[in-house]
Design a protein around this motif. Structure first.
Motif, PDB file in Angstrom:
ATOM      1  N   GLY A 150     -46.099  -3.910  -0.884  1.00  0.00           N
ATOM      2  CA  GLY A 150     -46.001  -2.576  -0.270  1.00  0.00           C
ATOM      3  C   GLY A 150     -46.499  -2.524   1.157  1.00  0.00           C
ATOM      4  O   GLY A 150     -46.760  -1.442   1.685  1.00  0.00           O
ATOM      5  N   MET A 151     -46.607  -3.703   1.803  1.00  0.00           N
ATOM      6  CA  MET A 151     -47.098  -3.696   3.189  1.00  0.00           C
ATOM      7  C   MET A 151     -46.038  -3.137   4.122  1.00  0.00           C
ATOM      8  O   MET A 151     -44.871  -3.544   4.066  1.00  0.00           O
ATOM      9  CB  MET A 151     -47.475  -5.106   3.611  1.00  0.00           C
ATOM     10  N   LEU A 152     -46.439  -2.224   4.959  1.00  0.00           N
ATOM     11  CA  LEU A 152     -45.559  -1.665   5.994  1.00  0.00           C
ATOM     12  C   LEU A 152     -46.077  -2.280   7.286  1.00  0.00           C
ATOM     13  O   LEU A 152     -46.806  -1.664   8.051  1.00  0.00           O
ATOM     14  CB  LEU A 152     -45.647  -0.139   5.998  1.00  0.00           C
ATOM     15  N   SER A 196     -47.905  -7.367  11.953  1.00  0.00           N
ATOM     16  CA  SER A 196     -48.542  -8.622  11.546  1.00  0.00           C
ATOM     17  C   SER A 196     -47.549  -9.564  10.874  1.00  0.00           C
ATOM     18  O   SER A 196     -47.870 -10.733  10.666  1.00  0.00           O
ATOM     19  CB  SER A 196     -49.755  -8.358  10.658  1.00  0.00           C
ATOM     20  N   GLU A 197     -46.348  -9.097  10.544  1.00  0.00           N
ATOM     21  CA  GLU A 197     -45.357 -10.014   9.950  1.00  0.00           C
ATOM     22  C   GLU A 197     -44.351 -10.515  10.970  1.00  0.00           C
ATOM     23  O   GLU A 197     -43.386 -11.188  10.617  1.00  0.00           O
ATOM     24  CB  GLU A 197     -44.639  -9.337   8.780  1.00  0.00           C
ATOM     25  N   VAL A 198     -44.575 -10.216  12.262  1.00  0.00           N
ATOM     26  CA  VAL A 198     -43.600 -10.623  13.274  1.00  0.00           C
ATOM     27  C   VAL A 198     -43.544 -12.156  13.372  1.00  0.00           C
ATOM     28  O   VAL A 198     -44.551 -12.837  13.174  1.00  0.00           O
ATOM     29  CB  VAL A 198     -43.950  -9.988  14.646  1.00  0.00           C
ATOM     30  N   VAL A 211     -51.531 -16.141   2.744  1.00  0.00           N
ATOM     31  CA  VAL A 211     -51.968 -15.388   1.563  1.00  0.00           C
ATOM     32  C   VAL A 211     -52.357 -13.993   2.040  1.00  0.00           C
ATOM     33  O   VAL A 211     -52.771 -13.825   3.190  1.00  0.00           O
ATOM     34  CB  VAL A 211     -53.139 -16.125   0.851  1.00  0.00           C
ATOM     35  N   TYR A 212     -52.127 -12.991   1.188  1.00  0.00           N
ATOM     36  CA  TYR A 212     -52.528 -11.642   1.569  1.00  0.00           C
ATOM     37  C   TYR A 212     -53.164 -10.907   0.394  1.00  0.00           C
ATOM     38  O   TYR A 212     -52.900 -11.227  -0.765  1.00  0.00           O
ATOM     39  CB  TYR A 212     -51.351 -10.838   2.146  1.00  0.00           C
ATOM     40  N   LEU A 213     -54.028  -9.960   0.754  1.00  0.00           N
ATOM     41  CA  LEU A 213     -54.667  -9.102  -0.244  1.00  0.00           C
ATOM     42  C   LEU A 213     -54.425  -7.661   0.177  1.00  0.00           C
ATOM     43  O   LEU A 213     -54.759  -7.278   1.302  1.00  0.00           O
ATOM     44  CB  LEU A 213     -56.171  -9.372  -0.311  1.00  0.00           C
ATOM     45  N   GLY A 256     -50.939 -11.901  -2.959  1.00  0.00           N
ATOM     46  CA  GLY A 256     -49.655 -12.601  -2.952  1.00  0.00           C
ATOM     47  C   GLY A 256     -49.592 -13.566  -1.806  1.00  0.00           C
ATOM     48  O   GLY A 256     -50.509 -13.665  -1.018  1.00  0.00           O
ATOM     49  N   ALA A 257     -48.540 -14.176  -1.691  1.00  0.00           N
ATOM     50  CA  ALA A 257     -47.457 -14.345  -2.652  1.00  0.00           C
ATOM     51  C   ALA A 257     -46.831 -15.692  -2.358  1.00  0.00           C
ATOM     52  O   ALA A 257     -46.857 -16.154  -1.216  1.00  0.00           O
ATOM     53  CB  ALA A 257     -46.404 -13.255  -2.494  1.00  0.00           C
ATOM     54  N   THR A 258     -46.263 -16.290  -3.379  1.00  0.00           N
ATOM     55  CA  THR A 258     -45.549 -17.551  -3.133  1.00  0.00           C
ATOM     56  C   THR A 258     -44.180 -17.230  -2.533  1.00  0.00           C
ATOM     57  O   THR A 258     -43.677 -16.111  -2.651  1.00  0.00           O
ATOM     58  CB  THR A 258     -45.350 -18.341  -4.441  1.00  0.00           C
ATOM     59  N   PHE A 274     -38.117 -11.431  -7.323  1.00  0.00           N
ATOM     60  CA  PHE A 274     -37.117 -12.167  -6.528  1.00  0.00           C
ATOM     61  C   PHE A 274     -36.748 -11.340  -5.309  1.00  0.00           C
ATOM     62  O   PHE A 274     -36.089 -10.308  -5.429  1.00  0.00           O
ATOM     63  CB  PHE A 274     -35.880 -12.453  -7.381  1.00  0.00           C
ATOM     64  N   ARG A 275     -37.211 -11.802  -4.144  1.00  0.00           N
ATOM     65  CA  ARG A 275     -36.830 -11.117  -2.902  1.00  0.00           C
ATOM     66  C   ARG A 275     -35.357 -11.423  -2.633  1.00  0.00           C
ATOM     67  O   ARG A 275     -34.926 -12.567  -2.810  1.00  0.00           O
ATOM     68  CB  ARG A 275     -37.651 -11.636  -1.722  1.00  0.00           C
ATOM     69  N   PRO A 276     -34.615 -10.431  -2.137  1.00  0.00           N
ATOM     70  CA  PRO A 276     -33.228 -10.724  -1.761  1.00  0.00           C
ATOM     71  C   PRO A 276     -33.190 -11.301  -0.354  1.00  0.00           C
ATOM     72  O   PRO A 276     -33.322 -10.591   0.637  1.00  0.00           O
ATOM     73  CB  PRO A 276     -32.551  -9.351  -1.838  1.00  0.00           C
ATOM     74  N   GLY A 307     -35.176  -8.890   1.924  1.00  0.00           N
ATOM     75  CA  GLY A 307     -36.125 -10.007   1.983  1.00  0.00           C
ATOM     76  C   GLY A 307     -37.544  -9.571   1.680  1.00  0.00           C
ATOM     77  O   GLY A 307     -37.828  -8.986   0.632  1.00  0.00           O
ATOM     78  N   ARG A 308     -38.444  -9.840   2.613  1.00  0.00           N
ATOM     79  CA  ARG A 308     -39.866  -9.532   2.411  1.00  0.00           C
ATOM     80  C   ARG A 308     -40.187  -8.089   2.760  1.00  0.00           C
ATOM     81  O   ARG A 308     -41.343  -7.688   2.670  1.00  0.00           O
ATOM     82  CB  ARG A 308     -40.730 -10.442   3.278  1.00  0.00           C
ATOM     83  N   GLY A 309     -39.181  -7.312   3.208  1.00  0.00           N
ATOM     84  CA  GLY A 309     -39.500  -5.995   3.770  1.00  0.00           C
ATOM     85  C   GLY A 309     -38.849  -4.822   3.072  1.00  0.00           C
ATOM     86  O   GLY A 309     -38.603  -3.792   3.706  1.00  0.00           O
TER      87      GLY A 309
HETATM   88  N1  GLY Z   1     -43.840  -8.713   2.098  1.00  0.00           N
HETATM   89  C1  GLY Z   1     -44.625  -9.554   1.312  1.00  0.00           C
HETATM   90  C2  GLY Z   1     -43.918 -10.556   0.516  1.00  0.00           C
HETATM   91  O1  GLY Z   1     -42.710 -10.645   0.516  1.00  0.00           O
HETATM   92  O2  GLY Z   1     -44.570 -11.332  -0.148  1.00  0.00           O
END
Ligand code: GLY
Length: 375
Positions: free
Chosen positions: A53-55, A59-61, A256-258, A269-271, A312-314, A338-340
């Motif tokens: 749920g990170m918006l 920091s994900e750039v 890794v993130y918390l 997460g996350a692998t 499963f991220r698309p 994807g991750r977003g």
């Molecule tokens: N946005 C975080 C992840 O995909 O793990």
């Protein structure tokens, strides 16, 4: 002969997929007065259910993904209004937090990486602060004494995705959206309008079909360049306030993130695994996630392990989503986030509503044309 239901007069829009992308698009479409059906055997139980749920576009750039950054920033700017509207309509608190992300490092290599990242972020006009190890611990007292420094991205936010999906389900119900709890087997193109074949053989037709089936989207519309990117997460339960913001770090080369929730739960997460639809939670992933998180925040191993899960991220070839006309007439894609997925829900839904009504599509979404991979 399979039965056919939902002729154009019945539904204007059939959304395949009841995750955050599909439900947000369905909500927006229904609010415009369109009649909408959502097909999903388990709404909200796909990638959305295990998402952090990170918006966090800042920091994900990454160095090569500026269009994705612009899309993320545009969607982050829409999140407060999206949240207010959803909370007002449903009375459900989304646990939306705005305390930013603290990205920390241990070794001189990590610090050099964070310094280069900060420089890059500043050239993009992003707001980041470089903190010493002591300043990091003043912000987050549970951090390890070995943390050498960090970057604080105050403009990042986060939300509880499970609450978002609960609220979206309540909102679509309120607007008369029909949720069909069945598996979609594939698209039926041709004829006056597109349709979706259900697992039962029944075909549901609408003037539009929106493919929002996440990692399964290419099973609905073959040729969509979406693949599953497996992610394993843990949910830990501890005292509220254990962490006050999202903490990220690179440990043994793995990110890794918390992500803390208001009730004391933490998503860890996350692998990122290219293993197709392998739904197993592995001992190795649980071990590595806990080992790496323990390096950042030693107290995590005292917390209750409440859940292990896989999603499963698309994923798409360029990490940008697929939003817009997707081939057969009347078929739109809202997938490949994807991750977003959570971050991009507001802009993605706004764009789908614009495609459905011939309204103005936000410029920033033009990079997400599903046809961009066709030679
Ligand atoms: N946005 C975080 C992840 O995909 O793990």
């Amino acid at each position: 002969m399979p039965r056919e239901t939902g002729a154009p007069a019945g539904h204007d829009v059939i959304v395949v997929g009841g995750g955050v992308a599909g439900l947000s698009a369905a909500w927006r479409a229904a609010k415009l007065g369109l009649s909408v059906a959502v097909i999903d055997p388990h709404p909200g139980r796909g990638a959305t259910h295990v998402s952090g749920g990170m918006l966090a576009p800042v920091s994900e750039v990454t160095y090569t993904e500026e269009p994705l950054l612009q899309l993320g920033l545009a969607s982050l700017a829409r999140w407060p209004a999206f949240r207010d509207e959803l909370q007002e309509e449903t009375g459900i608190d989304l646990d939306y937090r705005t305390d930013g992300t603290l990205q920390v490092g241990y070794h001189s290599d990590d610090m050099a990486y964070l310094d280069r990242l900060a420089e890059f972020e500043r050239t993009l006009g992003l707001r980041v602060e470089r903190l010493t190890g002591r300043e990091c611990r003043a912000e987050e007292p549970m951090l390890s004494p070995s943390v050498r420094g960090g970057l604080l991205a105050r403009d990042d936010a986060w939300v509880n995705p499970r609450k978002v999906v609960t609220a979206l389900l309540a909102a679509v119900d309120r607007h008369g959206v029909r949720v069909i709890p069945e598996r979609a087997a594939g698209l039926v193109a041709g004829g006056d309008s597109p349709g979706v074949r259900l697992g039962s053989g029944e075909v549901v037709r609408g003037a539009w079909v929106v493919v929002a089936a996440g990692a399964w989207s290419s099973e609905i519309l073959p040729g969509l360049p979406v693949r599953p990117v497996k992610g394993q997460i843990l949910r830990l339960r501890g005292p509220a306030g254990f962490l006050s913001r999202c903490v990220r770090g690179l440990v043994h080369g793995s990110p890794v993130y918390l992500v803390p929730r208001g009730d004391g739960e933490i998503t860890l997460g996350a692998t990122m695994e290219e293993l197709g639809f392998d739904g197993r939670v592995t001992a190795g992933a649980v071990y590595e996630l806990l080992r790496d998180a323990h390096e950042l925040v030693p107290g995590v191993t005292e917390l209750e392990l409440a859940e292990t899960a896989t999603g499963f991220r698309p994923g798409t070839p360029d990490n940008l989503p697929l939003i817009g006309p997707a081939g057969p007439p009347g078929v739109l894609a809202a997938t490949g986030h994807g991750r977003g997925g959570i971050l991009l829900a507001p802009i993605s839904a706004e764009a789908i509503a614009a495609f459905l009504t011939d309204g103005p599509v936000p410029d920033v979404v033009k990079s997400c044309d599903p046809g961009r991979f066709r030679s």
